[in-house]
Design an enzyme around this catalytic site. Structure first.
Site, short mmCIF file in Angstrom:
data_model
loop_
_atom_site.label_atom_id
_atom_site.label_comp_id
_atom_site.label_asym_id
_atom_site.label_seq_id
_atom_site.Cartn_x
_atom_site.Cartn_y
_atom_site.Cartn_z
N ARG A 1 49.91 1.64 -35.44
CA ARG A 1 50.71 2.16 -36.54
C ARG A 1 49.89 3.06 -37.46
O ARG A 1 48.68 2.92 -37.57
CB ARG A 1 51.31 1.00 -37.35
CG ARG A 1 52.36 0.21 -36.60
CD ARG A 1 52.81 -1.00 -37.40
NE ARG A 1 51.74 -1.97 -37.56
CZ ARG A 1 51.90 -3.12 -38.20
NH1 ARG A 1 53.06 -3.44 -38.74
NH2 ARG A 1 50.89 -3.98 -38.30
N ASP B 1 47.00 -2.35 -32.51
CA ASP B 1 47.91 -1.88 -33.57
C ASP B 1 47.79 -0.37 -33.63
O ASP B 1 46.73 0.16 -33.96
CB ASP B 1 47.53 -2.52 -34.92
CG ASP B 1 48.60 -2.32 -35.98
OD1 ASP B 1 49.44 -1.42 -35.81
OD2 ASP B 1 48.60 -3.06 -36.98
#
Length: 499
Positions: free
Chosen positions: A373, A371
């Site tokens: 983000r 991930d």
């Protein structure tokens, strides 16, 4: 031709090339072809084929330096300038690396400090470390040396260069407009920021802004500070065009907004905190209707839940019963496709998933983290809207976050967002399962994925999936990976079948 005759010829040729005065010509047998000494000298002294494994034969400048007196007639060469020849001095680059490194440190070169103990192929933070095996066939035990500890100690006094800290993210709402949705009216805000070049969005649900009449119970409007600010050199029509107005905009209603006060308005403690969702862009799930994920369903469900009316106690004893106010909150729509890896890598990851890998492993195989983000821009947008505030202060309103991801909650709190509650988001297909069929093996006649689901009934929604539910084996694998490998807080309905 005898060997001695060849040696005599080579010696004579060397005398011709190196002697300062032209020697007395000697007659010697020709080789297969005549050799031009100028051509030999030029080829040896310069050219594109000279590499670090070759050296410059400094016979004389030759044709490499046409301005030199001996460049046209080698008999006039008198040795040249010593400074010119020093430029052709060869410096070996084949010394042992530790010796070259030591020489560079003594010469005071400003090289970046090297951590020789660190693995140059260090894996990402979320990849488990694996032990490195050294091939014993490369270096024999008799010749093996251990320079690492010695060189590392030499570099201990060199402090690593500090990584410059990024400046705080600044956002600016460039435009705002009203959009009707299947769940009610909303306001679409478009933001620019100082961290990237993407245009992030905020979908603000606050229907009370469309009415000029406030009821006995009302909540403060959710408005952008940067949008309502007065920009230099603009007219009232410019402000209205970019969305800095109040009420409902029409041909007869064109009221320009005033700059938002810096002091937060008083909030009725009986009104729940605004419900928000930090949502990452998903072209495949929202636009194409892919059922590999539930992103399209989540976006529609978030807007639906935020739009639900809020029941609050009556503020006056003269009024009987509770009262309701319109739902309020926001969806911050970040342009972070595929958990931040981009659409191209996301499509490639889909192919790896078809080969049997889950979403986490597929990202790692492509060189990404599970991930990637970030939520700094999202928090800056929320603060611009007067939401989230700062934890432990009276600035702004606290928020309820609609998510199953504990890492997202932690990241938002690290940015100082005041989170008063985490609201779970259960997939619609899981809500519609028949519990009596979950423990059984699905068949065409008894499939817990599609119980109470009718494809003929299209439910309106904000994405291609709309108000319908996403279901299927691909979705269950996707959700299971979220729970098992990423720690999402969800009941694992299919655990009994997976064992």
């Amino acid at each position: 031709m005898s060997r001695n005759h060849h040696e005599d010829s080579d010696a004579a040729l060397l005398d011709i090339l190196t002697a300062p005065v032209k020697p007395t010509p000697k007659v010697f047998a020709r080789r297969d072809a005549a050799l031009d000494p100028l051509l030999i000298a030029a080829a040896a002294a310069s050219g594109p084929n000279v590499t670090r494994n070759h050296y410059h034969h400094d016979f004389f400048p030759g044709v490499a330096l046409p301005q030199h007196e001996g460049s046209w007639d080698w008999t006039k060469f008198s040795g040249g300038d010593a400074a010119d020849r020093r430029r052709l001095t060869y410096k070996s680059l084949q010394a042992p690396r530790r010796q070259r490194l030591h020489e560079e440190l003594e010469e005071g070169k400003e090289n970046d400090p090297l951590d020789l103990e660190a693995d140059p192929l260090k894996s990402a933070d979320n990849i488990p470390h694996s032990a490195k095996k050294r091939r014993s066939s490369i270096i024999s035990p008799a010749t093996e040396v251990k320079p690492r500890a010695k060189v590392a100690s030499t570099l201990e006094h060199v402090a690593p260069s500090p990584v410059p800290a990024l400046p705080p993210v600044e956002v600016k709402c460039m435009a705002r407009t009203r959009i009707p949705t299947p769940h009610g009216p909303a306001f679409l805000h478009l933001y620019h920021n100082t961290r990237d070049t993407k245009e992030h969005l905020a979908i603000v649900i606050d229907p009370a802004q469309l009415s000029d009449h406030r009821g006995p119970v009302s909540a403060p409007p959710i408005r952008s500070r940067t949008l309502d600010a007065v920009w230099e050199g603009e007219t009232e029509m410019d402000r209205i065009t970019r969305g800095a107005y109040v009420g409902r905009l029409s041909a007869t209603s064109q009221k320009v907004s005033e700059p938002v006060a810096s002091i937060s308005p008083e909030v009725n403690p009986d009104i729940p905190s605004p419900l928000i969702r930090i949502h990452s862009e998903c072209f495949t799930g929202e636009t194409v209707g892919s059922m590999r994920c539930d992103c399209g369903e989540q976006l529609d469900e978030a807007i639906r839940q935020i739009s639900l009316p809020i029941t609050v106690p009556s503020p006056s004893p003269l009024l009987t019963g509770p009262t309701t106010i319109p739902g309020r909150g926001a969806v911050v729509y970040l342009r972070q496709e595929g958990r931040g890896i981009g659409l191209l890598s996301k499509i490639r990851a889909y192919n790896l998933q078809d080969l049997g890998h889950d979403t986490v492993t597929a990202n790692l195989m492509l060189g990404h983290q599970a991930d990637e983000r970030g939520y700094e821009i999202a928090c800056a947008i929320l603060r611009d809207l007067g939401l989230g505030g700062v934890a432990g202060t009276d600035e702004g309103e606290g928020v309820r976050v609609l998510t199953n991801n504990p890492d997202k909650v932690e990241a938002l709190q690290k940015e100082g967002l005041d989170i008063v509650e985490r609201v779970p988001m259960i997939p619609r297909s899981w809500q519609k399962r028949d519990p009596s069929l979950v423990a059984k093996k699905p068949t065409l006649d008894s499939n817990p994925y599609i119980v109470q689901h009718n494809d003929d009934e299209r439910v309106a929604g904000a994405t291609l999936i709309g108000g319908n539910a996403v279901y299927g084996d691909d979705l269950d694998k996707y959700l299971r990976t979220k729970v098992v490998r990423m720690g999402h807080i969800l009941p694992l309905w299919m655990e009994e079948q997976s064992v």
